[in-house]
Motif scaffolding. Structure first.
Motif, short mmCIF file in Angstrom:
data_model
loop_
_atom_site.label_atom_id
_atom_site.label_comp_id
_atom_site.label_asym_id
_atom_site.label_seq_id
_atom_site.Cartn_x
_atom_site.Cartn_y
_atom_site.Cartn_z
N ASP A 76 0.81 -1.22 0.00
CA ASP A 76 0.00 0.00 0.00
C ASP A 76 0.84 1.27 0.00
O ASP A 76 0.30 2.37 0.13
CB ASP A 76 -0.92 0.02 1.24
CG ASP A 76 -1.93 -1.12 1.22
OD1 ASP A 76 -2.35 -1.50 0.12
OD2 ASP A 76 -2.28 -1.61 2.31
N GLU A 77 2.16 1.13 -0.13
CA GLU A 77 3.04 2.30 -0.06
C GLU A 77 3.64 2.62 -1.41
O GLU A 77 3.87 1.74 -2.24
CB GLU A 77 4.17 2.04 0.95
CG GLU A 77 3.70 1.82 2.37
CD GLU A 77 4.87 1.69 3.33
OE1 GLU A 77 5.74 2.58 3.30
OE2 GLU A 77 4.91 0.71 4.08
N GLU A 78 3.92 3.92 -1.61
CA GLU A 78 4.65 4.38 -2.78
C GLU A 78 5.88 5.13 -2.32
O GLU A 78 5.85 5.84 -1.31
CB GLU A 78 3.77 5.28 -3.65
CG GLU A 78 2.61 4.56 -4.32
CD GLU A 78 1.91 5.42 -5.36
OE1 GLU A 78 2.32 6.59 -5.53
OE2 GLU A 78 0.98 4.92 -6.00
#
Length: 211
Positions: free
Chosen positions: A78-80
């Protein structure tokens, strides 16, 4: 020939449905682990396709991504995050990941293997890892770090020699002698090293170490 050499610019570029794949493992003949590269010539192009290493075509690999040149934007779970050249990202099996280029001519190296399959690690890694603690004078921590290697390398001469040094510096005479005896029995070179090693000055003349 004792080694195989190439340069990244010499590795073939294979266009695979828009992904430029660099077959490093096949080029060098690597058999111990997987290593390949991906290159994007333009900003916004895909570098790493979305995957989680659980599909039928995947190897179930733990993967290390190294941005070799340029920069990329990764989406991991869920991270960028943005990753400039030199960035390393380790992604476990089952976590979705993908990346696009944010600079022209970006290349990412991908090193992979099944979790745990490459173990045991080389013995030297333990005393190299302990050296920071030795430099800081924290011999107890150095002993703890290097002792981790005894599970896989209980009789290794070099590892036991280093542990003898750390224990001698820490004032643990009995432990230092115990490790020295193992070192001497398994690597004759260590007896020569001990004769000149100031780390062992308090224990190396102990009668129990006589040949």
């Amino acid at each position: 020939m004792a080694f195989t050499r190439t340069h990244l610019t010499e590795v073939e570029r294979i266009d695979n449905a828009g992904l430029i794949w660099r077959p490093i493992r096949r080029t060098l003949g690597v058999t111990a682990f997987g290593i390949n590269g991906y290159t994007a010539e333009h900003v916004g192009e895909d570098l790493i396709e979305a995957h989680d290493e659980t599909s039928p075509g995947a190897g179930g690999h733990e993967e290390l991504y190294l941005v070799a040149s340029g920069s990329a934007r990764f989406a991991i779970g869920d991270e960028e995050l943005d990753a400039v050249a030199g960035t390393m990202l380790l992604v476990p099996v089952g976590v979705r990941r993908e990346a696009v280029a944010t600079e022209p001519d970006t290349t990412i190296l991908v090193i992979g293997g099944r979790p745990g399959a490459a173990l045991p690690v080389s013995p030297f890694e333990y005393w190299y890892a302990a050296q920071g603690a030795v430099n800081a004078g924290d011999y107890g921590r150095a002993i703890a770090i290097a002792s981790e290697g005894l599970e896989d390398w209980p009789m290794h001469g070099g590892l036991n020699y280093q542990l003898a040094c750390y224990n001698a510096l820490a004032g643990n005479r009995d432990d230092a002698l115990r490790h020295l005896r193992v070192a001497f029995a398994n690597d004759p070179r260590t007896r020569e090293w001990a004769a000149e090693d100031d780390d062992l000055i308090t224990v190396r003349d102990d009668p129990s170490l006589a040949p």
